[in-house]
Design an enzyme around this catalytic site. Structure first.
Site, PDB file in Angstrom:
ATOM      1  CG  HIS A 283       4.082  30.223 -33.484  1.00  0.00           C
ATOM      2  ND1 HIS A 283       4.003  28.864 -33.278  1.00  0.00           N
ATOM      3  CD2 HIS A 283       5.331  30.569 -33.098  1.00  0.00           C
ATOM      4  CE1 HIS A 283       5.131  28.418 -32.769  1.00  0.00           C
ATOM      5  NE2 HIS A 283       5.968  29.438 -32.656  1.00  0.00           N
TER       6      HIS A 283
ATOM      7  CG  ASP B 254      -6.220  29.366 -36.465  1.00  0.00           C
ATOM      8  OD1 ASP B 254      -5.154  29.734 -35.936  1.00  0.00           O
ATOM      9  OD2 ASP B 254      -7.147  28.828 -35.837  1.00  0.00           O
TER      10      ASP B 254
END
Ligand code: GDG
Length: 747
Positions: A186, A388
């Site tokens: 992730h 991110d």
């Protein structure tokens, strides 16, 4: 205690599998994540479950209900003796992984969040490397694997989530070799030059390469991973089809950008009440976990710069930053909190008036409907992480834009920037650029805002979290392709630049390298093609070939049967060949008699097909014909007998070698040959290639590291010191054929 627990998990799993089989249906799903889909808390009334919010849980829950399966993870607290996770009419199984507070400290706050998190976000200066954290990470990953294997359902698809569990796939593969293993990462996967800073980078990569499928959010991360697998593990990589071949394993790497529960956010935004803000007040919104990757200080700096550059926004625009407390056990996070408090104080002190404060800063979490209203009412969303994986806030903002459309400002360094193309992009480190982007967003005309937002919304509605789960599971169900067999062209890419017009010395192991391993050493014969390739290499006057084997020198000379080669037998204790002085290690005489008596002693463990190959001063105890289950016990007894006779037992393929403890191995033998043949400055005169398949070849790989190109053939169960991995003997043949046919230097 864990053993008993694992047995009960296994029994429960068996029962559930039977029920499902009789009901028919798709293969079940086993989700493995650090946390279960709920958190268990302890109160005066006993243990309670609180559902964890978040898109992943809401997306996977219905899939598990439909297909059946198990969610494996930690419950969120250390259970006391006799305590169990409370049951709650679950429609699929829940298997808790017990973790102590000390383990959470090292595995979770330590290795996961103080090592991997900063490293993967390309902030290496913040990463800490503590061996105790690493050992806990290994131990906990093993426990997750044990609980998964205890499910015992070979037909299930196992889907492991995130960076906390990078070693689990390999451990699961060991316990349940035929499982369909998949993984989603992730967070960003960093470039090679950053990932290799981690002292355990190779173990982590090897852990993931046990998977059939490894998914990332965006292409860049997938390519970084392929790069690391190739450069750090010597895996073969097909970049176009995103395949990695690591010894005898092949993994598919895929790109699956995650989405959100679009409809749920949109719905919440429509229903949420109006907070009734002041007329003319315009809001720039930031929403994040309080994390140094999210770039909150830079963002405050950019807002301050906006007020300097464009004073017309003073009194009219407010920057609302919601920061959810996160990982406050980690020192860097506490430090960041202090920094933000100070910055907010400074900017407010500088610009505030009696009726207006430029920054409203909330350090807490708010309920989802309240959050939806904040998104809906914000004129600008400022999503400027320094790095991110994806960033869901950008997507949630877009889903909540149900009224007058606002503008999304998005960091180029967020995964979301790859798909959310209608956002205004900024480099979060560039304060001026970000300030100007805020100005542009605040002054953008309605038509442009509407068309950008409509496109963003269309895409996010379509690519929501359910679509993400579906696309991942579809890819998980497909059987991936294999890489093309090694070709001479590929070999040229590895070798041509290295050999150039140097003389080449080619060291080759025999069993498992030039021939596949057979039941009995006498059956391992060279194929006619391999023999031809070997002869063609040896015929070249710029190439020398040496065979380095664990067999006795007489045996290896006979079975290869080419008079022009150099031979090193008994792992290099005996060496012979053209241009090399005949060598026998001095201490060997002492071992011949001892070896004879050891052969006799070993006869007592020659059961169920085990037998001893006498090789003069050394011997090999073979168990290839012994049923696998019985091998460990027989090998253990043989190991003890060898040690008792003053030999060093060393593991080999389905065998145990008895080596005299005289500090000599294939590595030293290779150096001996090179020095003897080319003098002490051999590395300036020749190029060296070594190919082997076995633990005993690792000695040579280590000795030659940096001074040669080395290849390890076959299975990838352990890490290798070799430069590259080759899948099988056919690949070795392609290598020899290229070497044999390479263009001669123009001298
Ligand atoms: C990792 C990766 C990747 C925040 N404040 C509140 C609240 N939130 C929710 C947001 C959003 C979530 O937290 C944050 O998600 P992000 O994606 O921004 O970041 P990470 O937590 O770091 O997630 C990331 C993600 O995994 C998925 O793969 O996108 O890149 O780092 O959902 O809404 N929720 C509520 N109140 C708050 O105050 N209810």
């Amino acid at each position: 205690m864990l053993r008993g627990y694992l047995d009960s998990v296994a029994r429960q799993a068996e029962k559930a599998t039977e029920t499902r089989r009789s009901a028919g249906g798709e293969s079940p799903l086993v989700v493995v994540s650090n946390r279960l889909p709920f958190t268990v808390t302890r109160s005066a009334q006993g243990l309670e479950r609180r559902p964890s919010p978040g898109g992943l849980v809401s997306a996977l829950d219905p899939v598990l209900r439909k297909r059946g399966g198990t969610w494996i993870g930690w419950a969120g607290l250390e259970l006391r003796e006799g305590e169990r996770i409370p049951a709650d009419h679950d429609e699929y199984r829940i298997a808790g992984v017990p973790l102590s507070d000390a383990e959470i400290q090292r595995y979770y706050h330590g290795f996961s969040n103080r090592t991997l998190w900063p490293l993967c976000h390309s902030l290496p200066a913040l990463a800490r490397y503590d061996r105790r954290d690493w050992l806990a990470y290994e131990r906990v990953n093993q426990r997750f694997a044990d609980v998964t294997v205890a499910q015992g359902d070979g037909s299930a698809v196992v889907w492991i989530q995130d960076y906390h569990l990078m070693l689990a796939p390999e451990r699961i593969r060991m316990g349940a070799p035929d499982t369909r293993l998949t993984f989603f990462f992730h967070i960003p996967f960093p470039p090679y030059d950053i990932f290799r800073l981690c002292p355990w980078d190779r173990e982590l990569l090897q852990g993931l390469l046990a998977c059939d499928l490894v998914g990332f959010h965006v292409e860049g991360y997938a390519q970084n991973f392929l790069d690391c697998a190739e450069r750090r593990l010597g895996a073969r990589v097909d970049r176009k089809n995103r395949l990695v071949e690591y010894g005898d394993l092949t993994s598919q790497v895929g790109v699956f950008p995650i989405g959100i529960e679009f409809d749920a956010y949109e719905d919440a935004a429509r229903k949420a009440s109006d907070p009734g803000r002041r007329p003319r007040e315009r809001v720039v919104l930031g929403v994040d976990r309080l994390d140094y990757t999210k770039g909150i200080p830079n963002r405050i700096g950019a807002f301050e710069r906006l007020l300097e550059l464009h004073p017309e926004h003073r009194e009219n625009v407010t920057f609302l930053q919601l920061a959810v407390p996160s990982r406050s056990q980690v020192a860097e996070y506490r430090e960041l909190k202090r920094e933000i408090d100070e910055l907010v104080g400074r900017v407010n002190g500088r610009f505030a008036s009696a009726s207006w404060s430029p920054i409203r800063y909330l350090y807490r979490s708010v309920p989802r409907d309240r959050l939806a209203a904040m998104y809906r009412d914000a004129d600008v969303a400022l999503v400027t992480p320094l790095r991110d994986g994806m960033n869901l806030v950008a997507k949630e903002y877009v889903a909540c834009q149900v009224g007058e459309p606002g503008v999304l400002i998005l960091s180029r360094l967020a995964g979301a920037a790859e798909t959310m193309r209608e956002a205004l992009f900024v480099n979060p480190y560039d304060v001026e650029e970000t300030a100007e982007a805020i100005h542009r967003a605040l002054t953008m005309d309605a038509e442009e805002r509407a068309s950008r937002m409509a496109a963003l919304r269309r895409r996010e509605r379509r690519d929501d979290v359910e679509a993400w789960v579906q696309s991942f599971l579809e890819a998980a169900a497909e059987s991936h392709e294999s890489l093309q067999p090694v070709t001479e062209d590929e070999v040229e890419g590895w070798l041509a630049g290295y050999i150039r017009d140097y003389r080449l010395v080619l060291f080759l192991d025999y069993d498992g390298t030039l021939t596949p391993l057979r039941g009995h050493p006498s059956e391992a014969l060279l194929s006619p093609e391999m023999r031809k390739a070997l002869e063609r290499c040896a015929e070249r006057d710029d190439t020398e070939v040496a065979i380095v084997s664990g067999r006795s020198i007489g045996d290896i000379q006979k079975i290869v049967g080419h008079p022009e080669l150099i031979y090193a037998g008994n792992h290099g204790l005996e060496i012979e060949g053209p241009g090399v002085e005949h060598f026998r290690h001095d201490d060997l005489v002492h071992y011949r008699e001892r070896a004879e008596s050891l052969v006799e002693q070993l006869s007592e463990v020659e059961e169920r097909g085990a037998w001893t190959e006498a090789k003069g001063p050394t011997l090999t105890f073979h168990v290839r014909a012994v049923p696998e289950k019985l091998r460990p016990e027989i090998l253990d007894r043989a190991r003890r007998i060898m040690a008792g006779a003053g030999y060093q037992p060393r593991d080999a393929h389905a065998a145990l070698e008895a080596r005299p403890p005289i500090g000599w191995d294939k590595g030293r033998a290779v150096l001996h040959i090179l020095r003897d043949r080319f003098g002490p400055s051999w590395s300036e005169k020749v190029r060296v290639i070594y190919v082997g398949d076995d633990e005993t070849d690792e000695d040579a790989f280590r000795f030659l590291a940096g001074l040669s190109l080395t290849f390890r053939v076959g299975s990838a169960e352990t890490l290798t010191a070799a430069t590259r991995r080759l899948p099988n003997v056919a690949a070795v043949r392609a290598l020899l054929e290229w070497i044999a046919g390479r263009r001669s230097p123009d001298r």
